[in-house]
Design a protein around this motif. Structure first.
Motif, PDB file in Angstrom:
ATOM      1  N   ASP A  24       0.876  -1.166   0.000  1.00  0.00           N
ATOM      2  CA  ASP A  24       0.000   0.000   0.000  1.00  0.00           C
ATOM      3  C   ASP A  24       0.917   1.221   0.000  1.00  0.00           C
ATOM      4  O   ASP A  24       1.762   1.361   0.891  1.00  0.00           O
ATOM      5  CB  ASP A  24      -0.882  -0.059   1.253  1.00  0.00           C
ATOM      6  N   HIS A  48       0.769   3.359   3.121  1.00  0.00           N
ATOM      7  CA  HIS A  48       1.353   2.686   4.287  1.00  0.00           C
ATOM      8  C   HIS A  48       2.882   2.664   4.186  1.00  0.00           C
ATOM      9  O   HIS A  48       3.573   2.926   5.177  1.00  0.00           O
ATOM     10  CB  HIS A  48       0.826   1.250   4.390  1.00  0.00           C
ATOM     11  N   ASP A  75      -1.793   6.287   9.403  1.00  0.00           N
ATOM     12  CA  ASP A  75      -2.459   5.816   8.193  1.00  0.00           C
ATOM     13  C   ASP A  75      -3.644   6.712   7.835  1.00  0.00           C
ATOM     14  O   ASP A  75      -4.716   6.572   8.418  1.00  0.00           O
ATOM     15  CB  ASP A  75      -2.925   4.370   8.449  1.00  0.00           C
ATOM     16  N   HIS A  88      -5.403   7.963   4.234  1.00  0.00           N
ATOM     17  CA  HIS A  88      -5.380   7.930   2.768  1.00  0.00           C
ATOM     18  C   HIS A  88      -5.834   9.271   2.193  1.00  0.00           C
ATOM     19  O   HIS A  88      -6.706   9.923   2.738  1.00  0.00           O
ATOM     20  CB  HIS A  88      -6.306   6.834   2.243  1.00  0.00           C
TER      21      HIS A  88
HETATM   22 ZN   LIG Z   1      -4.618   2.310   5.133  1.00  0.00          ZN
END
Ligand SMILES: [Zn+2]
Ligand SMILES: [Zn+2]
Length: 288
Positions: A181, A184, A231, A233
Motif C-alpha cells: 500500500d 502505508h 495511516d 489515505h
Molecule cells: Zn490504510
C-alpha cells in the motif's frame, strides 16, 4: 490493471457492476460486513451472480480484503480463536467465489510498541495461525497477501522484514504473497518518490520478501508525512506523495498486470464526478 475497493451493499455482484461503470479492470471487496464477527452464509445465487459478472468482464484478478476485526497476532486466546475462525471463513468464501487474492493486515502484538521481542513473537503467532488455517484446505488456491502497514500502535507489518519473517516461518509459504500500500509504505518511512528512491525500494523488497511475492498494490496518497506511522489515505496527487511521487512505480512495466487498487475516499467531487474516476484518470495520465 487498476481497480477500486467497492461496496457489496445490495449484493456482491454490485461491486463488479460499479467497477465496470467507473472504468476499472478489477475490483476489491469485503466478502461480508467487515465490522461483524457474524458470517451469514453465502447463497448459491449470490455466488453465481458474482461469478457471472466477473466472467463477463474478464475480471480474473479480483481481490478480497479481510475484516479489520481479525488479529492473528493477538496474544489473547479468545481473540486469537475468534480471529482464526473468521479468517478461515474469509478464505473459504474467496475459494467459493473464485477470488485469487485475500489481503490481510498482519495484526497487532498488543505489547510494548516497537519492542523487537514483542514484534518477533507477534510475527510467530501470525505464521502459526496461518499454518493452521491454510493446512485445513490443501486444495485452495487463494493467495493470502500480507499487507504492509503504516505501523500505528503495536501494529505489525510496517517493516518488510516483518512480512518476510511471517513468510519464512510458514509451512505453506507458496500460498503467501504481499500487498504493498503506497500510503502505508510512505507512512512507515519507505520513500519511493523519484527514480533513485524507487530503485532503492525495489532492492529492499527483493532482499526481504522478494519482488515475485508482490501480488497486489493499494494505491493511496498519504495525508501524513514520510515516516509519520499514521495511516490516512488521500486522493492521488493531493497528498504528501504527490503525482510525481507515484510516477516511477506507475511507469514500472513489471506491475502492468498486477491489480492496483484505489482505497481513497469515495464520495463525489464538488463538480459531480466520482472521485474514483478522477483518481483513475490521474493514474492513467501518469503512465504517459
Ligand atoms: Zn490504510
Ligand atoms: Zn491498503
Amino acid at each position: 490493471m487498476f481497480g477500486s475497493h467497492l461496496s457489496i451493499a445490495g449484493g456482491m455482484y454490485k461491486a463488479v457492476l460499479e467497477a465496470e461503470r467507473l472504468g476499472f479492470d478489477t475490483v476489491q471487496v469485503f466478502t461480508k460486513n467487515q465490522q461483524q464477527w457474524r458470517v451469514p452464509p453465502l447463497s448459491e445465487e449470490s455466488r453465481a451472480r458474482w461469478q457471472n459478472e466477473c466472467r463477463r468482464l474478464g475480471f480474473d484478478q479480483v481481490v478480497s480484503h479481510d475484516s479489520y476485526l481479525i488479529n492473528l497476532a493477538s496474544p489473547d486466546p479468545d481473540l486469537r480463536k475468534k480471529s482464526i475462525e473468521l479468517f478461515t471463513e474469509e478464505l473459504v468464501r474467496c475459494h467459493l467465489l473464485g477470488i485469487p487474492y485475500l489481503v490481510t493486515h498482519p495484526g497487532a502484538h498488543m505489547g510494548q510498541r516497537d519492542d523487537p521481542a514483542c514484534e518477533s513473537e507477534g510475527c510467530q503467532r501470525v505464521a502459526e495461525a496461518l499454518d493452521l488455517i491454510l493446512g485445513q484446505y490443501p486444495d485452495h488456491r487463494t493467495i493470502v497477501c500480507l499487507e504492509i502497514t503504516a505501523g500505528q500502535g503495536s501494529g505489525l507489518g510496517y517493516r518488510l522484514e516483518h512480512l518476510s519473517s511471517i513468510i519464512k516461518q510458514n509451512r505453506h509459504s507458496d500460498r503467501l504473497g504481499v500487498c504493498l500500500d503506497t500510503a502505508h509504505l510512505f507512512a512507515a518511512g519507505y520513500d519511493f518518490r523519484g527514480n533513485i528512491q524507487y530503485k532503492h525500494l525495489l532492492r529492499q523488497i527483493d532482499t526481504t520478501v522478494g519482488l515475485e511475492r508482490v501480488r497486489v498494490w493499494h494505491l493511496n496518497d498519504s495525508q501524513k508525512p514520510l515516516g509519520s506511522r499514521v495511516d490516512r489515505h488521500d486522493h492521488i496527487g493531493l497528498g504528501m506523495i504527490g503525482e510525481e511521487g507515484f510516477k516511477p512505480m506507475i511507469r514500472d512495466k513489471r506491475w502492468r498486470d498486477t491489480p492496483k487498487i484505489l482505497e481513497t475516499p469515495k464520495l463525489k467531487h464538488p463538480d459531480g464526478r466520482d472521485w474514483d474516476s478522477i483518481n483513475l484518470e490521474r493514474l492513467k495520465s501518469l503512465i504517459k
